[in-house]
Design a protein around this motif. Structure first.
Motif, PDB file in Angstrom:
ATOM      1  N   LEU A 156       0.822  -1.206   0.000  1.00  0.00           N
ATOM      2  CA  LEU A 156       0.000   0.000   0.000  1.00  0.00           C
ATOM      3  C   LEU A 156       0.860   1.262   0.000  1.00  0.00           C
ATOM      4  CD1 LEU A 156      -2.757   1.361   0.099  1.00  0.00           C
ATOM      5  CD2 LEU A 156      -2.729   1.071   2.592  1.00  0.00           C
ATOM      6  N   ASP A 157       1.931   1.285   0.773  1.00  0.00           N
ATOM      7  CA  ASP A 157       2.805   2.460   0.803  1.00  0.00           C
ATOM      8  C   ASP A 157       3.379   2.758  -0.581  1.00  0.00           C
ATOM      9  OD1 ASP A 157       2.380   2.914   3.465  1.00  0.00           O
ATOM     10  OD2 ASP A 157       4.280   2.046   4.145  1.00  0.00           O
ATOM     11  N   ILE A 158       3.774   1.721  -1.290  1.00  0.00           N
ATOM     12  CA  ILE A 158       4.324   1.914  -2.633  1.00  0.00           C
ATOM     13  C   ILE A 158       3.260   2.444  -3.578  1.00  0.00           C
ATOM     14  CG2 ILE A 158       5.198   0.650  -4.648  1.00  0.00           C
ATOM     15  CD1 ILE A 158       6.808  -1.078  -2.681  1.00  0.00           C
ATOM     16  N   GLN A 159       2.040   1.942  -3.458  1.00  0.00           N
ATOM     17  CA  GLN A 159       0.951   2.418  -4.304  1.00  0.00           C
ATOM     18  C   GLN A 159       0.655   3.898  -4.045  1.00  0.00           C
ATOM     19  OE1 GLN A 159      -2.506  -0.202  -4.124  1.00  0.00           O
ATOM     20  NE2 GLN A 159      -1.179  -2.008  -4.019  1.00  0.00           N
ATOM     21  N   VAL A 160       0.703   4.307  -2.783  1.00  0.00           N
ATOM     22  CA  VAL A 160       0.493   5.718  -2.453  1.00  0.00           C
ATOM     23  C   VAL A 160       1.648   6.563  -2.995  1.00  0.00           C
ATOM     24  CG1 VAL A 160       0.268   7.392  -0.568  1.00  0.00           C
ATOM     25  CG2 VAL A 160      -0.968   5.221  -0.451  1.00  0.00           C
ATOM     26  N   ASP A 161       2.854   6.022  -2.964  1.00  0.00           N
ATOM     27  CA  ASP A 161       3.987   6.735  -3.561  1.00  0.00           C
ATOM     28  C   ASP A 161       3.783   6.908  -5.067  1.00  0.00           C
ATOM     29  OD1 ASP A 161       5.277   7.020  -1.140  1.00  0.00           O
ATOM     30  OD2 ASP A 161       6.600   5.294  -1.427  1.00  0.00           O
ATOM     31  N   TRP A 162       3.239   5.893  -5.723  1.00  0.00           N
ATOM     32  CA  TRP A 162       2.931   6.025  -7.148  1.00  0.00           C
ATOM     33  C   TRP A 162       1.946   7.162  -7.378  1.00  0.00           C
ATOM     34  CZ3 TRP A 162       1.730   0.164  -8.488  1.00  0.00           C
ATOM     35  CH2 TRP A 162       2.933  -0.544  -8.564  1.00  0.00           C
ATOM     36  N   PHE A 163       0.929   7.214  -6.528  1.00  0.00           N
ATOM     37  CA  PHE A 163      -0.054   8.289  -6.668  1.00  0.00           C
ATOM     38  C   PHE A 163       0.603   9.654  -6.482  1.00  0.00           C
ATOM     39  CE2 PHE A 163      -2.787  11.323  -4.395  1.00  0.00           C
ATOM     40  CZ  PHE A 163      -3.661  11.624  -5.430  1.00  0.00           C
ATOM     41  N   THR A 164       1.482   9.770  -5.498  1.00  0.00           N
ATOM     42  CA  THR A 164       2.167  11.038  -5.254  1.00  0.00           C
ATOM     43  C   THR A 164       2.958  11.474  -6.485  1.00  0.00           C
ATOM     44  OG1 THR A 164       2.359  10.487  -2.900  1.00  0.00           O
ATOM     45  CG2 THR A 164       3.772  12.244  -3.723  1.00  0.00           C
ATOM     46  N   ASP A 165       3.642  10.541  -7.121  1.00  0.00           N
ATOM     47  CA  ASP A 165       4.378  10.857  -8.344  1.00  0.00           C
ATOM     48  C   ASP A 165       3.421  11.243  -9.467  1.00  0.00           C
ATOM     49  OD1 ASP A 165       6.820  10.369  -7.152  1.00  0.00           O
ATOM     50  OD2 ASP A 165       6.946   8.298  -7.860  1.00  0.00           O
ATOM     51  N   HIS A 166       2.322  10.504  -9.564  1.00  0.00           N
ATOM     52  CA  HIS A 166       1.316  10.802 -10.593  1.00  0.00           C
ATOM     53  C   HIS A 166       0.729  12.196 -10.407  1.00  0.00           C
ATOM     54  CE1 HIS A 166      -2.242  10.368 -13.146  1.00  0.00           C
ATOM     55  NE2 HIS A 166      -2.972  10.712 -12.097  1.00  0.00           N
ATOM     56  N   LEU A 167       0.509  12.589  -9.159  1.00  0.00           N
ATOM     57  CA  LEU A 167      -0.113  13.886  -8.877  1.00  0.00           C
ATOM     58  C   LEU A 167       0.752  15.047  -9.373  1.00  0.00           C
ATOM     59  CD1 LEU A 167      -2.693  14.990  -7.549  1.00  0.00           C
ATOM     60  CD2 LEU A 167      -1.416  15.134  -5.401  1.00  0.00           C
ATOM     61  N   LYS A 168       2.044  14.845  -9.421  1.00  0.00           N
ATOM     62  CA  LYS A 168       2.942  15.901  -9.896  1.00  0.00           C
ATOM     63  C   LYS A 168       2.665  16.282 -11.349  1.00  0.00           C
ATOM     64  CE  LYS A 168       6.651  14.431  -6.772  1.00  0.00           C
ATOM     65  NZ  LYS A 168       7.990  13.777  -6.676  1.00  0.00           N
ATOM     66  N   SER A 169       2.093  15.352 -12.089  1.00  0.00           N
ATOM     67  CA  SER A 169       1.753  15.644 -13.482  1.00  0.00           C
ATOM     68  C   SER A 169       0.407  16.352 -13.610  1.00  0.00           C
ATOM     69  CB  SER A 169       1.724  14.351 -14.300  1.00  0.00           C
ATOM     70  OG  SER A 169       0.632  13.521 -13.903  1.00  0.00           O
ATOM     71  N   LYS A 170      -0.340  16.415 -12.502  1.00  0.00           N
ATOM     72  CA  LYS A 170      -1.683  17.007 -12.528  1.00  0.00           C
ATOM     73  C   LYS A 170      -1.716  18.414 -11.948  1.00  0.00           C
ATOM     74  CE  LYS A 170      -5.017  14.650 -13.105  1.00  0.00           C
ATOM     75  NZ  LYS A 170      -5.846  14.346 -14.297  1.00  0.00           N
ATOM     76  N   CYS A 171      -0.818  18.711 -10.991  1.00  0.00           N
ATOM     77  CA  CYS A 171      -0.851  20.004 -10.318  1.00  0.00           C
ATOM     78  C   CYS A 171       0.527  20.307  -9.745  1.00  0.00           C
ATOM     79  CB  CYS A 171      -1.912  20.020  -9.219  1.00  0.00           C
ATOM     80  SG  CYS A 171      -1.843  18.593  -8.091  1.00  0.00           S
ATOM     81  N   SER A 172       0.774  21.594  -9.482  1.00  0.00           N
ATOM     82  CA  SER A 172       2.115  21.998  -9.044  1.00  0.00           C
ATOM     83  C   SER A 172       2.146  22.654  -7.673  1.00  0.00           C
ATOM     84  CB  SER A 172       2.721  22.959 -10.081  1.00  0.00           C
ATOM     85  OG  SER A 172       1.881  24.089 -10.269  1.00  0.00           O
TER      86      SER A 172
END
Length: 351
Positions: A149-165
């Motif tokens: 789960l922690d790794i999946q949340v880290d993926w989301f955090t990286d993904h969010l960088k492409s959506k907002c700054s």
């Protein structure tokens, strides 16, 4: 429970959205503003979890995932006419949920060519809530994936960088986003119990850590701007063919009236009780977030108890729909997709 027929898939496609609308009503009941007078609309979904929700991440993780049976028929046969990496012949719960919200199916995050405009799926079949190193300390092996789960949340955090700054920009985007945090933790328990841990050991050593890990993940999503979170509980695992086969008993008192193993279902309820207690505390600590508990346990029991109404053959509800041999059509060495395992021909009932 999922039957290998279009008829029963159709019945579940009617049931699952109705259960989800109850969750949406829970969001509305605590909104306290004009939006509460109508169905709350989401334009994005982010899913975390395991095989219950994976739409194709495991088969993209590497050679091991690609070699799993989920990459070949009969998986994907009923709806997609091709394997997609879903651990189902048809749709998953998240597919039905997205459809009812008017959104496309969630693409797996590891498909880097996919469209993520309306969200992404971070769930990985076989994943755990706890990091594999923590499970290893408890002498529990995770055979399929390290994507906890922690790794999946880290993926989301990286993904969010492409959506907002910025945090404010992210918060604005995530205001109409639905976070499905699980079901997760079931595999932690599955691996432990099937590798010889007692239920008492799992209660003492794993449940508190799993609950805390889910809380930490939810808090991180809230801190990033998440507002609407659905956090499901565990299923009645004593009703599953893998457990019914592994812990078959000659003692009739080991089973409830549905034919499920009492002790394992009590354990699932133990986890769910502690999860709900944690969510109660989480709501106090984050009053601006709308956090809903999804009662998968009783939803499953409802389907089981009304099997014939949903198109299932009542004599087959505890059997694997695709497997090999035994009282429950299940053999761990001949899982669906392997040689010797075949879809069962089920009694057809009217819709």
């Amino acid at each position: 429970m999922a039957a290998f027929t279009r008829n029963n898939s159709s019945s579940l496609s009617m049931l699952i959205p109705s259960l989800f609308f109850a969750l949406l009503s829970s969001f509305n009941s605590v909104n306290g503003d004009a939006e509460a007078n109508s169905l709350y609309l989401f334009d994005t979904i982010y899913q975390f979890g395991d095989s219950i929700a994976d739409t194709g991440n495991l088969v993209r993780e590497g050679p091991l995932g690609a070699a799993t049976p989920f990459s070949r028929f009969p998986y994907g046969d009923t709806y997609f006419n091709k394997p997609t990496g879903r651990c189902s012949n048809g749709l998953l719960m998240i597919d039905f949920i997205a459809k009812e919200l008017g959104l496309p199916h969630l693409n797996p995050y590891l498909d880097k060519e996919a469209d993520f405009q309306h969200g992404a799926n971070f769930a990985v079949a076989g994943s755990t809530a706890l990091d594999t190193s923590i499970l290893a300390q408890n002498r529990i092996m995770v055979p399929v994936t390290n994507s906890s789960l922690d790794i999946q949340v880290d993926w989301f955090t990286d993904h969010l960088k492409s959506k907002c700054s910025s945090k404010s920009e992210c918060a604005k985007i995530l205001k109409k986003t639905l976070f499905m945090v699980g079901e997760i933790g079931g595999n932690d328990y599955n691996y432990a119990i099937l590798q010889g841990k007692t239920i008492d050991e799992v209660k003492a050593d794993l449940v508190p850590k799993v609950i805390q890990t889910i809380k930490n993940a939810a808090e991180k999503l809230i801190d990033l701007g998440g507002v609407h979170l659905v956090i499901p509980g565990n299923f009645p695992i004593g009703c599953l063919p893998i457990y019914l086969t592994a812990f078959k008993s000659d003692n009739s008192s080991a089973y409830d009236k549905a034919g499920c193993l009492r002790g394992l279902n009590k354990f699932a309820l133990f986890h769910n009780h502690h999860l709900e207690q944690m969510l109660h505390q989480l709501r106090k600590e984050h009053p601006d977030a709308l956090i809903v508990y999804a009662d998968y346990y009783n939803a499953f029991k409802s389907v089981l108890g009304n099997a014939t109404l949903h198109g299932f053959d009542k004599e087959s509800v505890l059997k694997a729909c695709c497997g090999s041999g035994g009282d429950y059509n299940f053999d761990l060495t001949k899982l669906c997709g392997f040689d010797g395992a075949r879809p069962r021909v089920l009694t057809q009932t009217k819709d």
